[in-house]
Write an enzyme that holds these catalytic residues in place. Structure first.
Site, short mmCIF file in Angstrom:
data_model
loop_
_atom_site.label_atom_id
_atom_site.label_comp_id
_atom_site.label_asym_id
_atom_site.label_seq_id
_atom_site.Cartn_x
_atom_site.Cartn_y
_atom_site.Cartn_z
N HIS A 60 0.83 -1.21 0.00
CA HIS A 60 0.00 0.00 0.00
C HIS A 60 0.87 1.27 0.00
O HIS A 60 0.71 2.15 -0.82
CB HIS A 60 -0.88 0.04 1.26
C1 BDR Z 1 -2.95 1.20 5.25
O1 BDR Z 1 -3.24 0.78 6.59
C2 BDR Z 1 -2.07 0.40 7.24
O2 BDR Z 1 -2.29 -0.76 7.97
C3 BDR Z 1 -1.01 0.24 6.19
O3 BDR Z 1 0.27 0.57 6.71
C4 BDR Z 1 -1.44 1.18 5.10
O4 BDR Z 1 -0.93 2.48 5.34
C5 BDR Z 1 -3.71 0.27 4.30
O5 BDR Z 1 -5.10 0.40 4.51
#
Ligand code: BDR
Ligand code: CA
Length: 309
Positions: free
Chosen positions: A238
């Site tokens: 992500h």
């Molecule tokens: C986001 O949520 C966090 O758990 C991850 O680091 C990322 O930034 C994904 O939804």
């Protein structure tokens, strides 16, 4: 090459670590500072994780402590994906660097002034630090060139059917950032769920054998298991999306839109409501919503950069 001055704001968990390691190796970007925020884990973990990953990888950049809690909602962490300590229960060697005590919002403001209006902020956790900075320094919006976030989704969610973790984590802060007037690039779940590494690719990164690459493989095992249980496509990177977008926008596609955050909905709290597929009539349309990525080129670039450690 003129390098882009960058600030990295993070709730350092396992995909944040990959993003930071990738950022540091991209020659197009010049990392000026890092701020930690509570999110994937409590601030005591995310701050130390950011410091310790920097130590592990030789990233010689100051790390500042930020918000311990969201503005108005209770803190929600993500131990199932990131472990209780935020780095998948891997024990990192503690950084010997002295702990910075200047708060994140003050450090960010100083860095924005020093960069003369050129600073671009990559924010990959709940947006509490940025919102606090905008609240404290009204002229900050004129000093930041652009904000690139991992957060939200034009369609769907991951912590609720409507909301993504970082926006749900502090919806009021997110709304302040979207309304700040600074141009925003939103890398939401639409693109980040397509920016994944296969289990074999994660394994091959570990097989490079360096301490950084073994850390990437080992710290991501919980996350990989989580994505397998929930029918994910692989290990979603992500937080690497806004980093890669800044250096290599040609790998991505998206659309200009208005984005407003739901701060009151009973079922939709934290939803990033966009007008992409409706009337395109939101009064403020200065968000570039990234929707797709060339997955193979993205994954190859991440592997190539991590291999240099
Ligand atoms: C986001 O949520 C966090 O758990 C991850 O680091 C990322 O930034 C994904 O939804
Ligand atoms: Ca994150």
């Amino acid at each position: 090459m003129k390098r882009i001055p960058v600030w990295f704001d993070t709730d350092l968990g396992v995909d944040d670590a990959v993003a930071l390691l990738t950022l540091w190796r991209l020659p197009e970007l010049e990392l000026r500072g890092i701020s930690a925020v509570a999110g994937n884990a409590e601030l005591c973990h995310t701050f130390e994780n950011a410091r310790n990953v920097c130590h592990l990888a030789g990233i010689d950049v100051p790390v500042y402590p930020g918000a311990e809690h969201p503005l108005f909602v209770p803190l929600r962490t993500a131990p199932l994906v990131h472990g209780k300590n935020g780095v998948g229960e891997v024990e990192l060697a503690p950084s010997p660097a002295p702990r910075e005590t200047k708060p994140a919002w003050d450090a960010l403001y100083d860095a924005a002034k020093a960069a003369g209006g050129e600073l671009q902020v990559i924010a990959v956790g709940p947006l509490t630090n940025l919102a606090t900075a905008f609240g404290k320094y009204p002229d900050l919006k004129t000093l930041i060139r652009r904000i690139l976030i991992m957060g939200g989704a034009a369609k769907g969610g991951n912590v609720t059917p409507a909301a993504e973790f970082n926006i749900y984590g502090d919806p009021h802060a997110a709304q302040m950032v979207f309304r700040s007037g600074v141009p925003v690039v939103m890398c939401g779940l639409d693109v980040t769920m397509r920016a994944y590494l296969t289990p074999e690719e994660v394994e091959s990164i570990g097989a490079y054998g360096t301490p950084v690459c073994r850390f990437v493989r080992d710290s991501n095992q919980l996350a990989l298991a989580f994505f397998e249980r929930t029918d994910g496509p692989g290990l979603c990177c992500h937080d690497t999306c806004p980093v890669m977008y800044l250096a290599h926008p040609e790998l991505f596609t998206g659309e200009e839109a208005g984005v407003y955050v739901e701060t009151r909905g009973a079922l939709t709290l934290g939803k990033t409501v966009t007008d992409i597929w409706s009337d395109k009539q939101f009064p403020d349309r200065h968000v570039f919503v990234v929707l797709d990525v060339d997955r193979d080129a993205f994954a190859a670039k991440v592997q190539e950069l991590l291999r240099t450690y």
